[in-house]
Write a protein that holds these residues in place. Structure first.
Motif, mmCIF file in Angstrom:
data_model
loop_
_atom_site.group_PDB
_atom_site.id
_atom_site.type_symbol
_atom_site.label_atom_id
_atom_site.label_comp_id
_atom_site.label_asym_id
_atom_site.label_seq_id
_atom_site.Cartn_x
_atom_site.Cartn_y
_atom_site.Cartn_z
ATOM 1 N N ARG A 149 -15.245 5.623 -16.518
ATOM 2 C CA ARG A 149 -14.626 4.083 -17.365
ATOM 3 C C ARG A 149 -15.063 2.771 -15.872
ATOM 4 O O ARG A 149 -14.974 1.786 -16.718
ATOM 5 C CB ARG A 149 -13.300 3.874 -17.550
ATOM 6 N N GLY A 150 -15.785 3.315 -15.214
ATOM 7 C CA GLY A 150 -16.405 2.058 -14.621
ATOM 8 C C GLY A 150 -16.345 1.383 -13.740
ATOM 9 O O GLY A 150 -16.175 0.435 -12.921
ATOM 10 N N TYR A 151 -14.759 1.707 -13.409
ATOM 11 C CA TYR A 151 -13.651 1.282 -12.516
ATOM 12 C C TYR A 151 -14.833 1.344 -10.495
ATOM 13 O O TYR A 151 -16.050 2.781 -10.503
ATOM 14 C CB TYR A 151 -13.132 2.419 -11.992
ATOM 15 N N SER A 152 -14.476 0.485 -10.104
ATOM 16 C CA SER A 152 -15.645 0.265 -8.608
ATOM 17 C C SER A 152 -14.719 1.582 -7.681
ATOM 18 O O SER A 152 -15.332 1.696 -6.689
ATOM 19 C CB SER A 152 -15.685 -1.108 -8.245
ATOM 20 N N ASN A 153 -13.539 1.497 -7.660
ATOM 21 C CA ASN A 153 -12.674 2.084 -6.691
ATOM 22 C C ASN A 153 -11.177 2.973 -7.245
ATOM 23 O O ASN A 153 -10.908 2.812 -8.732
ATOM 24 C CB ASN A 153 -12.274 1.295 -5.750
ATOM 25 N N ARG A 154 -10.762 3.700 -6.789
ATOM 26 C CA ARG A 154 -9.561 4.425 -6.941
ATOM 27 C C ARG A 154 -8.539 3.849 -7.086
ATOM 28 O O ARG A 154 -7.152 3.882 -7.916
ATOM 29 C CB ARG A 154 -9.225 5.830 -5.534
ATOM 30 N N SER A 155 -7.831 2.554 -6.734
ATOM 31 C CA SER A 155 -6.866 1.325 -6.932
ATOM 32 C C SER A 155 -6.915 1.102 -7.692
ATOM 33 O O SER A 155 -5.760 0.867 -8.513
ATOM 34 C CB SER A 155 -7.146 0.167 -5.320
ATOM 35 N N GLU A 156 -7.880 0.348 -8.462
ATOM 36 C CA GLU A 156 -7.405 -0.364 -9.262
ATOM 37 C C GLU A 156 -7.587 0.418 -10.595
ATOM 38 O O GLU A 156 -6.750 0.752 -11.339
ATOM 39 C CB GLU A 156 -9.249 -0.994 -9.360
ATOM 40 N N ARG B 257 0.970 -0.974 0.019
ATOM 41 C CA ARG B 257 0.014 0.235 -0.221
ATOM 42 C C ARG B 257 0.939 1.641 -0.156
ATOM 43 O O ARG B 257 1.788 1.733 0.267
ATOM 44 C CB ARG B 257 -1.045 0.318 1.416
ATOM 45 N N PHE B 258 0.547 2.451 -1.010
ATOM 46 C CA PHE B 258 0.578 3.950 -0.387
ATOM 47 C C PHE B 258 0.228 4.778 -0.306
ATOM 48 O O PHE B 258 -1.512 4.294 -0.903
ATOM 49 C CB PHE B 258 2.332 3.470 -1.651
ATOM 50 N N THR B 259 0.050 5.734 0.366
ATOM 51 C CA THR B 259 -0.756 6.369 -0.477
ATOM 52 C C THR B 259 -0.290 7.804 -0.601
ATOM 53 O O THR B 259 0.794 8.770 -1.083
ATOM 54 C CB THR B 259 -0.350 7.351 1.613
ATOM 55 N N ILE B 260 -0.449 8.580 -1.485
ATOM 56 C CA ILE B 260 -0.641 9.761 -3.296
ATOM 57 C C ILE B 260 -2.041 11.180 -2.459
ATOM 58 O O ILE B 260 -2.841 10.624 -1.965
ATOM 59 C CB ILE B 260 -0.646 9.734 -3.893
ATOM 60 N N SER B 261 -0.979 12.407 -2.305
ATOM 61 C CA SER B 261 -1.776 13.161 -2.155
ATOM 62 C C SER B 261 -1.903 13.689 -3.623
ATOM 63 O O SER B 261 -1.169 14.263 -4.543
ATOM 64 C CB SER B 261 -0.693 14.781 -1.267
#
Length: 150
Positions: free
Chosen positions: A23-30, A3-7
C-alpha cells in the motif's frame, strides 16, 4: 502524540510488513493510525454517532427504463443541498453509471441513497460514507453566505 507498543507474532509482523509495502506506507505507525481511524469511523457510522459525512453513491441503471433518467435527475435536484457533484458514464448501449459526491447530515445522505437506489431500473447501488467533523464558519469569499467546512 501518545506512543504505545504492541507485540506481534513473527508471521503476523511479516504479513503486516507486506501489507504496508503493497500500500506504499513508509512506516508501521502510519499504517496502524489509518487502520485505527478506519475502525473508529466504522464504529461511529454503525452506532449512529457520525452526524456529518461526505460520501459517494455509485449506481448502474438502464437508460431505456421509462422516465428513469428524469426521475433520477429530479431526485438529485430535490437533494441539491446534499449533491455536490455527479459524474455520468455510458457503459454500453443500454447501461449508464453515475457517481454522486454527497455532503451533509449522515442520515439525510443515507435516506437519499436508499430512495434513489430503490428506483425501478437502478442496479448495483453502493454508498460509501466517510464521517467528517463539520465546523460552521462565516468568512469572506467576496460573496455573502454562511456554509460549513469539513
Amino acid at each position: 502524540m501518545e506512543r504505545f507498543t504492541i507485540s506481534l507474532s513473527d508471521e503476523l509482523a511479516a504479513d503486516f510488513d507486506q501489507w504496508i509495502e503493497a500500500r506504499g506506507y513508509s512506516n508501521r505507525s502510519e499504517a496502524v493510525r489509518d487502520l485505527l481511524r478506519k475502525e473508529v469511523e466504522t464504529q461511529r457510522l454503525d452506532q449512529g454517532q457520525a452526524i456529518y459525512s461526505v460520501a459517494t453513491l455509485s449506481y448502474v441503471y438502464n437508460h431505456h427504463e421509462r422516465n428513469l433518467a428524469e426521475r433520477l435527475t429530479n431526485l438529485q435536484h430535490a437533494a441539491h443541498d446534499l449533491v455536490v457533484s455527479s459524474m455520468h458514464v455510458h457503459l454500453d448501449h443500454d447501461d449508464c453509471m453515475e457517481s454522486l459526491f454527497l455532503r451533509g447530515l449522515t442520515q439525510h445522505i443515507r435516506d437519499f441513497a436508499d430512495k434513489l437506489s430503490a428506483e425501478t431500473g437502478v442496479r448495483h447501488g453502493t454508498l460509501n460514507l466517510v464521517p467528517v467533523k463539520i465546523v460552521a464558519l462565516q468568512h469572506d469569499h467576496s460573496h455573502a453566505h454562511f456554509h460549513p467546512h469539513s
